[in-house]
Design an enzyme around this catalytic site. Sequence first.
Site, PDB file in Angstrom:
ATOM      1  N   GLY A   1       3.424   1.676  -2.367  1.00  0.00           N
ATOM      2  CA  GLY A   1       4.033   1.785  -3.645  1.00  0.00           C
ATOM      3  C   GLY A   1       2.927   2.243  -4.446  1.00  0.00           C
ATOM      4  CG  PHE A   2       2.768   3.152  -9.451  1.00  0.00           C
ATOM      5  CD1 PHE A   2       2.278   4.520  -9.552  1.00  0.00           C
ATOM      6  CD2 PHE A   2       2.496   2.341 -10.436  1.00  0.00           C
ATOM      7  CE1 PHE A   2       1.751   4.924 -10.689  1.00  0.00           C
ATOM      8  CE2 PHE A   2       2.111   2.775 -11.800  1.00  0.00           C
ATOM      9  CZ  PHE A   2       1.318   4.201 -11.637  1.00  0.00           C
TER      10      PHE A   2
ATOM     11  N   GLY B   1       0.654  -1.266   0.275  1.00  0.00           N
ATOM     12  CA  GLY B   1       0.041  -0.084   0.089  1.00  0.00           C
ATOM     13  C   GLY B   1       0.832   1.087  -0.099  1.00  0.00           C
TER      14      GLY B   1
ATOM     15  CE1 TYR C   1       4.875  -9.071 -12.030  1.00  0.00           C
ATOM     16  CE2 TYR C   1       4.383  -8.470 -14.396  1.00  0.00           C
ATOM     17  CZ  TYR C   1       3.992  -8.679 -12.941  1.00  0.00           C
ATOM     18  OH  TYR C   1       3.056  -7.632 -12.618  1.00  0.00           O
TER      19      TYR C   1
END
Length: 363
Positions: free
Chosen positions: A10-11, A8, A183
């Site tokens: 982060g971007f 939360g 990823y």
Amino acid sequence: MRVLVTGGAGFIGSHIVEALVRRGHEAVVLDALLPSAHGSPPDPSAVPPVPGAEWTYGDVRDPDTVREVLHGVDAVCHQAAMVGLGKHFADTPEYVSCNDLGTAVLLAAAADARVRALVLAGSMVVYGEGRYACLRHGLVRPGPRAEHDLAAGRFEPLCPECGTDLVPGLVAEDAPADPRNVYAATKLAQEHLAAAWARDTGGRAVSLRYHNVYGPRMPRDTPYAGVAALFRSALARGEAPRVFEDGGQRRDFVHVRDVAAANVAVLEALADRTPGVLTAYNTGSGEPHTVGEMAAALAAAHGGPAPVVTGEYRLGDVRHITADSRRLRADLGWRPAVGFTEGMTEFAHAGLRGTVAVSVPEG
């Protein structure tokens, strides 16, 4: 509603927290401040708090910390992840640990805490290449692009049946998964874990498969950042954005505030979802643009050097992937509010990670 937002700080996560607080919800933030997104070493004191949100510095892989922050929580919005294609295959253990082990620890604790509502930060990368049609053979699924073709500047995938050019289209949620890098494999595994959690607990789970999210607070100057952040970082240094391949890669660029709004809309509607299943929603703008177009729009709005098309490439990148987001619109009434030109103009002058304070605007 009391919502735990992992990642939360982060971007995307910080915008979700702001949107939740604006809607009158309680937001609980858990973030490990990974160096790939926040710089190194981690400095929890440098993270500006969102008024009205609780903040804990901790790792989603730590069962004790996760159990503590889940106390009294009604729903989980799981944004914590190591993102991007990475630098090399040696990153694999860290990707699997952060993304899949972290999700497993979180879901096990949520099951014990009897939390039965989950929104997962999914990704369009689970599809691999996008939707393609051959004029002779209809819908086809080209395999991974060969390195010798990329090195020779042959970037477009060809029909696996006849070798002719293909027409790219929009990918719907029923497209088969075909992850093409580490990823992508971890993001698909997260969905499988969330689906297993929902079946076992009777929980309600949604994966929002983000397309290319951009906007204020993207991390600067990191190989794990999205292409928009890399271009914006170059312009901030007075350098031309370097566009890989020929710039013709089609993507769906969706603004981070629209993605935050989608998360809140799903959280507020989870009680009406069918228990025991995971539902996936593409989350995109619905307006495909090429990477070259995005770079040009960003450079023009910034007033910086024009992009340079380099012909470079990365194995594991896909050529075209754009969203069909009609299901999310139809089921929840969500609509993106920020258009491409408006969003790129704002982003051209917005601060990147570490340069913008987090706040909750009026309204």
